[in-house]
Design a protein around this motif. Structure first.
Motif, PDB file in Angstrom:
ATOM      1  N   GLU A   7      35.645  25.064-107.599  1.00  0.00           N
ATOM      2  CA  GLU A   7      36.300  23.795-107.305  1.00  0.00           C
ATOM      3  C   GLU A   7      37.763  23.808-107.766  1.00  0.00           C
ATOM      4  OE1 GLU A   7      35.031  19.259-108.115  1.00  0.00           O
ATOM      5  OE2 GLU A   7      33.370  20.655-107.887  1.00  0.00           O
ATOM      6  N   PHE A   8      38.005  24.419-108.914  1.00  0.00           N
ATOM      7  CA  PHE A   8      39.388  24.543-109.394  1.00  0.00           C
ATOM      8  C   PHE A   8      40.189  25.431-108.441  1.00  0.00           C
ATOM      9  CE2 PHE A   8      39.768  22.432-113.504  1.00  0.00           C
ATOM     10  CZ  PHE A   8      38.442  22.115-113.758  1.00  0.00           C
ATOM     11  N   LEU A   9      39.571  26.555-108.006  1.00  0.00           N
ATOM     12  CA  LEU A   9      40.267  27.467-107.088  1.00  0.00           C
ATOM     13  C   LEU A   9      40.563  26.788-105.757  1.00  0.00           C
ATOM     14  CD1 LEU A   9      38.420  30.830-107.855  1.00  0.00           C
ATOM     15  CD2 LEU A   9      40.827  30.259-108.326  1.00  0.00           C
ATOM     16  N   TYR A  10      39.619  25.986-105.289  1.00  0.00           N
ATOM     17  CA  TYR A  10      39.814  25.267-104.025  1.00  0.00           C
ATOM     18  C   TYR A  10      41.034  24.345-104.127  1.00  0.00           C
ATOM     19  CZ  TYR A  10      38.705  22.763 -99.724  1.00  0.00           C
ATOM     20  OH  TYR A  10      38.769  22.244 -98.461  1.00  0.00           O
ATOM     21  N   HIS A  11      41.152  23.652-105.254  1.00  0.00           N
ATOM     22  CA  HIS A  11      42.320  22.784-105.476  1.00  0.00           C
ATOM     23  C   HIS A  11      43.624  23.582-105.425  1.00  0.00           C
ATOM     24  CE1 HIS A  11      39.736  19.500-106.872  1.00  0.00           C
ATOM     25  NE2 HIS A  11      40.808  18.732-106.861  1.00  0.00           N
ATOM     26  N   ILE A  12      43.585  24.760-106.061  1.00  0.00           N
ATOM     27  CA  ILE A  12      44.805  25.562-106.136  1.00  0.00           C
ATOM     28  C   ILE A  12      45.181  26.083-104.745  1.00  0.00           C
ATOM     29  CG2 ILE A  12      45.741  27.724-107.055  1.00  0.00           C
ATOM     30  CD1 ILE A  12      44.001  27.121-109.619  1.00  0.00           C
ATOM     31  N   GLU A  13      44.176  26.532-103.999  1.00  0.00           N
ATOM     32  CA  GLU A  13      44.449  27.108-102.673  1.00  0.00           C
ATOM     33  C   GLU A  13      44.807  26.056-101.638  1.00  0.00           C
ATOM     34  OE1 GLU A  13      41.440  29.733-100.884  1.00  0.00           O
ATOM     35  OE2 GLU A  13      41.415  30.703-102.880  1.00  0.00           O
ATOM     36  N   HIS A  14      44.017  24.976-101.614  1.00  0.00           N
ATOM     37  CA  HIS A  14      44.163  23.999-100.524  1.00  0.00           C
ATOM     38  C   HIS A  14      44.962  22.765-100.903  1.00  0.00           C
ATOM     39  CE1 HIS A  14      41.201  26.157 -97.997  1.00  0.00           C
ATOM     40  NE2 HIS A  14      40.669  26.483 -99.177  1.00  0.00           N
ATOM     41  N   LYS A  15      45.365  22.687-102.157  1.00  0.00           N
ATOM     42  CA  LYS A  15      46.172  21.546-102.640  1.00  0.00           C
ATOM     43  C   LYS A  15      45.437  20.218-102.503  1.00  0.00           C
ATOM     44  CE  LYS A  15      49.846  24.423-102.634  1.00  0.00           C
ATOM     45  NZ  LYS A  15      49.540  25.280-103.808  1.00  0.00           N
ATOM     46  N   ARG A  16      44.139  20.283-102.428  1.00  0.00           N
ATOM     47  CA  ARG A  16      43.368  19.042-102.369  1.00  0.00           C
ATOM     48  C   ARG A  16      41.934  19.313-102.835  1.00  0.00           C
ATOM     49  NH1 ARG A  16      40.414  19.667 -97.567  1.00  0.00           N
ATOM     50  NH2 ARG A  16      41.420  21.134 -96.173  1.00  0.00           N
ATOM     51  N   CYS A  17      41.140  18.247-102.916  1.00  0.00           N
ATOM     52  CA  CYS A  17      39.771  18.368-103.418  1.00  0.00           C
ATOM     53  C   CYS A  17      38.802  18.580-102.263  1.00  0.00           C
ATOM     54  CB  CYS A  17      39.415  17.095-104.183  1.00  0.00           C
ATOM     55  SG  CYS A  17      37.822  17.178-105.021  1.00  0.00           S
ATOM     56  N   LEU A  18      37.689  19.228-102.589  1.00  0.00           N
ATOM     57  CA  LEU A  18      36.586  19.355-101.631  1.00  0.00           C
ATOM     58  C   LEU A  18      36.032  17.984-101.250  1.00  0.00           C
ATOM     59  CD1 LEU A  18      34.462  22.223-103.194  1.00  0.00           C
ATOM     60  CD2 LEU A  18      35.066  22.089-100.771  1.00  0.00           C
ATOM     61  N   VAL A  19      36.004  17.104-102.227  1.00  0.00           N
ATOM     62  CA  VAL A  19      35.490  15.750-101.986  1.00  0.00           C
ATOM     63  C   VAL A  19      36.659  14.882-101.514  1.00  0.00           C
ATOM     64  CG1 VAL A  19      34.244  13.810-102.996  1.00  0.00           C
ATOM     65  CG2 VAL A  19      33.937  16.105-103.955  1.00  0.00           C
ATOM     66  N   PRO A  20      36.574  14.299-100.317  1.00  0.00           N
ATOM     67  CA  PRO A  20      37.681  13.479 -99.823  1.00  0.00           C
ATOM     68  C   PRO A  20      37.976  12.324-100.784  1.00  0.00           C
ATOM     69  CG  PRO A  20      36.028  13.834 -98.104  1.00  0.00           C
ATOM     70  CD  PRO A  20      35.456  14.371 -99.374  1.00  0.00           C
ATOM     71  N   PRO A  21      39.274  11.976-100.955  1.00  0.00           N
ATOM     72  CA  PRO A  21      39.656  10.942-101.921  1.00  0.00           C
ATOM     73  C   PRO A  21      38.912   9.628-101.712  1.00  0.00           C
ATOM     74  CG  PRO A  21      41.605  11.863-100.836  1.00  0.00           C
ATOM     75  CD  PRO A  21      40.426  12.556-100.253  1.00  0.00           C
ATOM     76  N   GLU A  22      38.682   9.241-100.455  1.00  0.00           N
ATOM     77  CA  GLU A  22      38.023   7.939-100.234  1.00  0.00           C
ATOM     78  C   GLU A  22      36.556   7.988-100.660  1.00  0.00           C
ATOM     79  OE1 GLU A  22      39.548   9.804 -97.989  1.00  0.00           O
ATOM     80  OE2 GLU A  22      38.128  10.263 -96.393  1.00  0.00           O
ATOM     81  N   VAL A  23      35.946   9.171-100.574  1.00  0.00           N
ATOM     82  CA  VAL A  23      34.559   9.310-101.040  1.00  0.00           C
ATOM     83  C   VAL A  23      34.518   9.225-102.578  1.00  0.00           C
ATOM     84  CG1 VAL A  23      32.565  10.880-101.150  1.00  0.00           C
ATOM     85  CG2 VAL A  23      33.893  10.681 -99.030  1.00  0.00           C
TER      86      VAL A  23
END
Ligand SMILES: Cc1cc2nc3c(=O)[nH]c(=O)nc-3n(C[C@H](O)[C@H](O)[C@H](O)COP(=O)(O)O)c2cc1C
Ligand code: SF4
Ligand code: FES
Lengths: 439, 165
Positions: free
Chosen positions: A412-428
């Protein structure tokens, strides 16, 4: 409107309208104190009974209470102190507040007995700044106990003398650390002392002092009433007694649950109404914010006691169970905790003062889409530069969440670093943590 | 500088500690002074120092160390909302957002009429009651839904106008 959901010992049969002296006495309160004083128990007998019960400190470290009491130079004349730590500020923990407002006399009786067993004639209860109304109630309970002759000179005609006072904090997490707490009572900044010397030899005003948590003291009258042996059997070996678990976060019925040590986590979760909205359990912090996070599936296999939680790589700590479901962003959760430790570091030691700032800034930039792949290693090395190099355990407390979040949720940390966002959409995320108040 | 009632309350605090340990009452004295004055000015701190026979700098250190002392003026009602993680999972930020919107201010700001100051707080030891907020440090409000937040603001506004009449 109460956070008390289930009380089986300290919190049994008490609530907003049943906290007074007469209610406590009707539940059998102050009987044990009376027995100890009229039967003239030896100090050793009290301490042995506490040892037999395997009561372990409820403030976080789980240190055996009877053993701690035996360190006090009880035979030596001169002032000694017993101090109660009600500075409950470890995020997730809210049990001491319920003990103090619903059963304040159990704490008072426990402290008088502790004073008797350790040869102390004065005690202080240090109460968390944010719960002023509870502090006022405790003052009222003290007044009741004084009027009834449980406090003061010549208690119940025994010749034993004990005075007890409440001290109100004013907003500093670090004062929960026992030596910072002593500094604070002395009217100073709450900065932890170097140890040794330990409080048992050099404590409040330089006198021998024993500090225990609110729940620890409140357990004492109950364990002595039933006998140490029976108290032990309530729980499991090496993990005696009942324990209050404060369950917060994504559950349907947040609150305090007083259950036997060793109860399966799955049962506790069920008592708390299960995961909110029937969503999937993601992770649990089982012992207050300083305890390492545990993935949901591992947690479902644990029982709620010191040894089982330690096996899962975490700590039972204060018994604060923070539940997070699948809508939680682990990076954001860690960011909030890291900010807390950075904000609350007392600044005395460089590794903690600087290190907590580093931890917060790095997690913050990962959360805000500016992280780099090296950041995870940087975080790990920052924590190893803090741990074991500080005066008090706040440095470790700030590091353990970081290490465990990265260990279990690295992807999850790596996903943030690579994609500049969270796996879980902000509205969720936002909807998942909305205001939730049971009817 | 402080009223006789405040001084009597401080004296009761001093009596809790051994002779020669007046300094132990400094936290309570500052709390009582802040209740009366609204915030802790340099004069108030110096007065407390004098009363407890402490060097002013030692009192100042205490006043700056603990979060609940205000060293600058705040609104008539200081609202401190807990946003630490357990509360954040149960609407801590949602409650704060709602207040920001209703009051038209951000954290650490005061409304132009001087009525409300909004602060972000750390764990208040009441996480099972989230969202939680404190009014002027001493009154805890629990389980603050949007409706209850609105009702609280209304009550406080009414209280304020009644007090000035
Ligand atoms: C940063 C920090 C915060 C702490 N906060 C608390 C607290 O809020 N309440 C508490 O009882 N113990 C707290 N402790 C643990 C105390 O230092 C101490 O171990 C405890 O009060 C001993 O009581 P016990 O043996 O009954 O658990 C904290 C420790 C640290 C390092
Ligand atoms: S570890 Fe942090 S909080 Fe503890 S004494 Fe050092 S600077 Fe202060
Ligand atoms: S996290 Fe808000 S009261 Fe504990």
């Amino acid at each position: 409107m109460s956070t008390l959901k289930l009380g089986q010992m300290i919190l049994k049969d008490c609530d907003e309208s049943r906290w007074r002296l007469a209610d406590y006495e009707a539940r059998g309160g102050y009987q044990v104190l009376r027995r100890i004083l009229t039967e003239n128990w030896s100090q050793e007998r009290v301490i042995e009974e506490v040892k037999t019960s395997a009561l372990r400190g409820r403030g976080g470290a789980g240190f055996p209470t009877g053993l701690k009491w035996s360190f006090m130079p009880r035979q030596f004349p001169g002032e000694k102190y017993v101090v109660c730590n009600s500075d409950e500020g470890e995020p997730g923990t809210f049990k001491d507040r319920d003990i103090l407002r619903y059963n304040p006399h159990s704490v008072i009786e426990g402290m008088i007995i502790a004073g008797y067993a350790m040869g102390a004639s004065c005690g202080y209860n240090y109460i968390h700044g944010e719960i002023f109304e509870v502090y006022e109630r405790f003052e009222e309970a003290l007044e009741e106990a004084r009027r009834a002759g449980y406090l003061g000179e010549n208690i119940l005609g025994s010749g034993f003398h004990f005075e007890l006072y409440a001290h109100h904090g004013y907003g500093a997490y670090i004062c929960g650390e026992e030596t910072a707490l002593l500094e604070s009572i002395e009217g100073k900044k709450g900065q932890p002392r170097f140890k040794p010397p330990f409080p048992a030899s050099y404590g409040l005003y330089g006198k021998p002092t024993t500090i225990n948590n609110t729940e620890t003291f409140a357990s004492v009258p109950f364990l002595l009433a039933m006998g140490g042996e029976q108290f032990l059997h309530l729980g499991k070996p090496n993990n005696g007694g009942m324990k209050i678990f404060s369950v917060s976060g994504h559950v349907n019925r947040p609150g305090n649950y007083e259950i036997p040590m060793g109860t399966p986590f799955s049962e506790l979760l069920e008592l708390a109404g299960g995961v909110r909205g029937g969503r999937k359990l993601k992770a649990v912090i089982p012992g207050g914010s300083s305890a390492p996070v545990v993935p949901g599936d591992v947690m479902m296999e644990c029982t709620m006691d010191y040894d089982s939680i330690a096996q899962a790589g975490s700590m039972l700590g204060s018994g604060a169970v923070i539940v997070m479901d699948e809508t939680t962003c682990m990076v954001k959760a860690l960011e909030r905790l890291s900010y807390f430790y950075y904000e609350e570091s007392c600044g005395q030691c460089t590794p903690c003062r600087e290190g907590t700032g580093w931890l917060y800034r790095i997690v913050h930039r990962i959360e805000h889409g500016q992280g780099r792949v090296e950041d995870l290693e940087l975080l790990e090395s920052a924590t190893s530069n803090i741990m074991g190099r500080t005066i008090c355990a706040l440095g470790d407390a700030a590091s353990m969440p970081v290490q465990s979040f990265i260990k279990h949720f690295r992807d999850e940390f790596l996903y943030h670093i690579e994609h500049k966002r969270c796996l879980v959409p902000p509205e969720v995320q936002w909807a998942g943590s909305d205001i939730y108040v049971e009817a | 500088m402080l009223s006789p009632e405040a001084l009597a309350r401080i004296d009761r605090e001093i009596a809790k500690y051994p002779a020669g340990q007046k300094q132990s009452a400094v936290m309570a004295a500052l709390r009582i002074a802040q209740e009366e004055k609204g915030w802790l000015s340099e004069e108030t701190i110096a007065f407390v120092a004098d009363y407890l026979e402490m060097p002013p700098v030692a009192v100042y250190e205490v006043a700056t160390f603990y979060n609940m002392y205000d060293l600058a003026p705040v609104g008539k009602y200081k609202l401190t909302v807990c946003t630490n993680l357990p509360c954040a999972l149960s609407g801590g930020y949602h409650a704060a957002e709602h207040l920001k919107e209703r009051l038209g201010i951000d954290f650490n700001e005061t409304t132009p009429d001087g009525l409300f100051t909004l602060k972000e707080g750390e764990c208040m030891g009441a996480c099972g009651d989230a969202p939680v907020l404190l009014v002027n440090n001493h009154r805890m409000c629990c389980r603050m839904t949007r409706e209850r937040l609105d009702a609280l603001l209304e009550t406080l506004k009414r209280q304020a106008t009644e007090n000035t009449q």
